[in-house]
Write an enzyme that holds these catalytic residues in place. Structure first.
Site, PDB file in Angstrom:
ATOM      1  N   ASP A 345       0.856  -1.168   0.000  1.00  0.00           N
ATOM      2  CA  ASP A 345       0.000   0.000   0.000  1.00  0.00           C
ATOM      3  C   ASP A 345       0.904   1.234   0.000  1.00  0.00           C
ATOM      4  O   ASP A 345       2.042   1.182   0.473  1.00  0.00           O
ATOM      5  CB  ASP A 345      -0.879  -0.016   1.260  1.00  0.00           C
ATOM      6  N   ASP A 653      -2.448  -0.820   5.810  1.00  0.00           N
ATOM      7  CA  ASP A 653      -2.812  -0.318   7.128  1.00  0.00           C
ATOM      8  C   ASP A 653      -4.293  -0.029   7.275  1.00  0.00           C
ATOM      9  O   ASP A 653      -4.748   0.298   8.362  1.00  0.00           O
ATOM     10  CB  ASP A 653      -2.018   0.956   7.453  1.00  0.00           C
ATOM     11  N   ASP A 657      -7.431  -2.840   3.070  1.00  0.00           N
ATOM     12  CA  ASP A 657      -6.330  -3.777   2.823  1.00  0.00           C
ATOM     13  C   ASP A 657      -6.567  -5.154   3.452  1.00  0.00           C
ATOM     14  O   ASP A 657      -5.873  -6.109   3.112  1.00  0.00           O
ATOM     15  CB  ASP A 657      -5.021  -3.213   3.394  1.00  0.00           C
TER      16      ASP A 657
END
Length: 915
Positions: A345, A653, A657
């Site tokens: 990410d 985070d 996700d």
């Protein structure tokens, strides 16, 4: 018929179809009508109660976990444990209590360790429920009221204000400067501006400006919205279903161990059957043959393998923890070492998650800003030299910074050893940029704010009115907003010397394009002096403004993350960026980090949605940046990479996700900024939220696998050598050179005592200079099998040769077996020294260089030597294990017969290096 009855009937007719509505495509009136609500009075309490009874509470369905006893029993479902249990039962039937007790003890220890590691129930769904439970402000019966978010029903009219957590999925009916932080759901790095206009059906989730979603935060403004989805039907709820349906994959190590154990099971059973048949064919007693078969089975079982796997992984966990990586599941340690792709990410993982001004254009001049985050560390540079505001030529820059500081509703404060933002990240970046040249909100109190026009998405600007000069009856208006909104209101610009000049919109737009191509979010600033007045309206700023400049803002990459990406790439690991952010921003960050170099490596969620499975798999393999992707697409990307044989690590985070974290071979969550659901779904947590810690964890993981490979190369030759000895003795119809209980002593004391130190081996300095291990590589590769066979033959020669030599020269079976066992232990000790880094490290240390010394092998050797002395010399052990004391010369002979293994190991090292 009452109004309540009409509402109920209308609602009941449409309830079954509500999940199929694309709420963002409907206008406000149609949404209210569909949900049988009222745009001002909301629902009645009576109607809300009926709907609550009909549809249930607004909370996510918790996933039911397995019972403790079932999870405990499942730990026995391993082929290697089948072998141990079978051997234990056979020895128990033969009333060999000591043998059976040792075997069952080993089995139970392994089961308990596995149960402890896996008994941490997956709390992802519960964490999601906790994440969206909050208090809501709503209107029922025309009255404002406060209720727990669990009480909300479809059709409720909800009020939102700055700081609120969105309690359900809402279709917005009215907004006033609303900005919502949806980073946890969509990955968008800055708050999203909201509006009410209906949108096309193909609008991606991250761009649905007329919707707000459960679990998001209101960072600025106010709004009214109507509840269109609750509980599992919300976008957050849909993610929870993805988490629940995601496969919790086995790791490469556990897959290889399972395959090896199954193969070993068939080999052992086949050899035992062969032994039994041969013994009976030679006229031996079936009881003696049965005991010989048991001896073969026990000798072939690598009892120390489960222990060494667990200990090695546990040590890897400890080492990673010291490097800011917390492992939640033991096999994840080894998985990191074989990772071929890291899908990361962007926001908060590769980047600082703190918006920062990096470029400024003012007065026709270009400036760069050093420093990152909200700390006022850094300076403004022109041509790489700090700007001197005492000299002429930077008036427009000063005015631009002052405008960003005053036309601002946020502030930055010092607390807990760091600078914290109270407000929106974009405004925080403007404050910090001004602070870097000494401009603060406190020292501009001589320009007190009189009035404000807050930001609204339809106008794309914010304006503030300030008292400039009371004596001259003069005020000043500052504007900040989109370039389009500001430029159309300006007819002049402030040049570098503070003089008014003609504005060239085309030149400004070119500067904007240049900044945008660097992934910067560009804000424009303007001002206008007006006569003293106490209020501000839009007519005051429609025209006649002075253009002050542009500020380019970005969430910058972490410096240490750039180095970590480079290290991963040099180790043969691909790093791919998967984010919900804009493609331009994502691509710019990826270029800075060295993740991608061409536009062909960048894909958007919209492009992925139009691909078939084959095209998607190809894009997953070739692409390096995936922007504006939905949670389902993140999950799909991980699956696509896994289908092509990649070992995938996924970092993240946010709530968005979580499904991909759970699906990946190893999920890595941020321990500080990570959402609770992301942490619960992950296999590993980074305590410093630093991508660089992943590189350190990969390094440790590779070291773990090498140590496991050494352990197997050490352990299996002992078992194979013992099995060959028993099998050949039976085929030759001779006395067994080693008894079953003596085999157990060798396997559980000597072998384990020497093999455990391998788990403490320091990693090689070359471990990150080599490509990842091929995920299709077998645990027992061809080169490793050759090594095992060579050492096994040597071990067989030691056992069988020493036994036959001493038996024929003395006729003493107990002495022959004792010396054969001690000869094998001596060979094990010398072989251990040959494959560890103990002696090389010791030589380097003696030469005066600072390097870690692997003390564990020395400790293990000392312990085993003491145990072997007791085994041979203590009368009590002589009685239990049928051994006899040795003389000093006999002990030296045992050491001598084991020494040649050193030369064999040196030869093998040239063809199959273990370090």
């Amino acid at each position: 018929m009452t109004a309540d009855t009409i509402a109920t009937n209308t609602f009941a007719q449409t309830t079954q179809d509500l999940l199929n509505y694309e709420w963002h495509t409907l206008n406000e009136q149609k949404v209210v009508q569909t949900l049988a609500s009222h745009p001002e009075a909301g629902l009645t309490h009576k109607e809300a109660t009926k709907r609550h009874q009909q549809m249930g509470a607004n909370q996510l369905t918790a996933k039911s976990g397995k019972s403790s006893w079932l999870r405990f029993l499942e730990q026995f479902n391993q082929p290697l444990l089948y072998i141990l249990l079978t051997a234990g039962l056979v020895t128990l039937l033969l009333k060999d209590w000591i043998d059976a007790g040792v075997i069952f003890g080993v089995t139970l220890i392994n089961v308990i360790i596995g149960y402890i590691q896996e008994s941490k129930a997956e709390g992802a769904i519960a964490a999601l429920s906790k994440a969206v439970t909050t208090e809501a402000t709503l209107i029922r019966d025309g009255q404002k009221t406060h209720l727990a978010s669990t009480e909300l029903v479809l059709g409720d009219l909800v009020l939102l204000a700055s700081g609120d957590k969105v309690p359900a999925d809402l279709r917005l009916l009215s907004v006033r400067g609303l900005q919502v932080d949806e980073s946890a759901l969509t990955g968008e790095s800055v708050p999203v501006e909201k509006a009410t206009a209906s949108l096309p059906i193909e609008t991606p989730l991250a761009e649905r400006s007329n919707m707000v979603y459960a679990g998001s935060f209101v960072s600025f403004g106010q709004a009214e919205g109507i509840v269109v989805a609750i509980a599992d039907a919300t976008e957050t709820g849909r993610i929870s279903q993805l988490i629940e349906s995601s496969t919790n994959l086995k790791t490469p190590l556990t897959r290889n161990i399972d395959k090896f154990s199954k193969s070993l099971l068939y080999v052992i059973l086949g050899l035992a059957a062969l032994t039994f048949a041969v013994g009976l064919g030679q006229g031996e007693s079936w009881i003696d043959v049965f005991k010989a078969s048991v001896a073969l089975v026990v000798s072939a079982i690598p009892e120390g393998l489960p222990a060494i796997v667990t200990v090695t992984l546990a040590i890897g966990v400890s080492r990673m923890a010291r490097r800011k990586a917390i492992i939640r599941k033991l096999p994840a340690v080894e998985t990191l070492g074989s990772t071929t792709v890291i899908c990361s990410d962007k926001t908060g993982t590769l980047t600082e998650n703190q918006m920062t001004v990096q470029k400024i254009y003012a007065g026709g001049q270009h400036y760069t800003v050093s420093g990152i985050g909200y700390a006022p560390d850094g300076e403004i540079l022109m041509d790489r030299q700090p700007v001197d505001f005492n000299a002429d030529g930077h008036i427009a820059l000063w005015e631009s910074l002052e405008a960003g500081l005053l036309c601002n509703d946020s502030h930055i404060e010092w607390g807990d050893g760091q600078w914290d933002l109270v407000g929106t990240p974009t405004e925080g970046a403007l404050i910090t940029a001004a602070n870097k040249v000494g401009l603060t909100q406190e020292n501009l109190e001589q320009l007190p704010r009189i009035d404000t026009i807050p930001f609204e998405s339809q106008f794309q600007y914010m304006a503030t009115l300030h008292e400039l000069d009371a004596k001259r009856s003069l005020n000043i208006i500052y504007l900040k907003g989109s370039v389009e909104a500001i430029l159309q209101r300006c007819d002049r610009l402030l040049d570098a010397q503070g003089q008014l000049a003609r504005l060239n919109p085309a030149a400004v737009e070119q500067e904007v394009a240049d900044m945008a191509n660097q992934g910067l979010r560009v804000l424009a600033f303007a001002s206008k002096e007006v006569a003293t007045k106490r209020s501000l309206d839009r007519n005051d700023i429609d025209k006649g403004l002075v253009f002050l400049g542009l500020q380019g803002i970005i969430d910058p990459p972490r410096e240490e993350a750039i180095a970590a990406v480079r290290a991963c790439q040099s180790a043969g690991i691909q790093v791919k960026m998967i984010t919900g952010d804009h493609a331009l921003t994502a691509a710019a960050i990826a270029r800075q980090m060295g993740i991608c170099s061409t536009e062909a490596q960048v894909f958007t969620g919209r492009q992925l949605a139009q691909m078939d499975e084959k095209e998607f798999a190809q894009a997953a393999e070739q692409g390096m940046v995936f922007a504006r992707v939905a949670p389902e697409q993140k999950l799909h990307l991980v699956k696509a990479l896994q289908s092509q044989g990649e070992i995938v690590a996924m970092t993240g985070d946010g709530v968005n996700d979580a499904p991909a974290l759970k699906q990946a071979d190893i999920g890595v969550a941020m321990g500080i900024a990570g959402a609770e659901v992301a942490k619960e779904s992950a296999d590993m947590l980074l305590t410093d939220d630093n991508f660089a810690s992943i590189e350190a964890a990969v390094e440790e993981g590779r070291g773990v696998y090498r140590n496991l490979r050494k352990a197997i190369a050490f352990l299996l030759p002992i078992n194979v050598g013992e099995s060959m000895t028993i099998l050949i003795a039976i085929l030759l119809a001779t006395v067994l050179p080693i008894l079953p209980i003596q085999i157990l002593w060798l396997n559980m004391v000597s072998s384990v005592g020497l093999i455990v130190p391998l788990a403490f081996e320091p990693k090689s300095g070359q471990v990150m200079q080599q490509p990842p291990r091929n995920p299709r590589e077998k645990l027992l590769s061809g080169s490793l099998l050759k090594r095992i066979l060579a050492i096994s033959i040597f071990n067989w020669v030691v056992i069988f040769g020493v036994f036959q030599w001493i038996l024929q020269t003395t006729g003493n079976e107990a002495l022959a077996r004792t010396m054969a066992i001690n000869g094998l232990v001596a060979a094990e000790v010398f072989y251990l020294l040959s494959i560890t880094q103990f002696l090389p490290s010791l030589v380097v240390r003696i030469q005066g260089k600072r390097t870690p010394v692997a003390y564990a092998p020395a400790i293990g050797i000392v312990v085993v030597v003491i145990l072997q002395c007791l085994f041979s010399q203590w009368s009590m052990m002589n009685q239990v294990f049928d051994t006899t004391p040795l003389t000093f010369i006999q002990a030296l002979i045992c050491m001598g017969v084991g020494l040649p293994v050193v030369f064999i190991a040196l030869i093998l090292q040239r063809f199959d290096p273990l370090n």
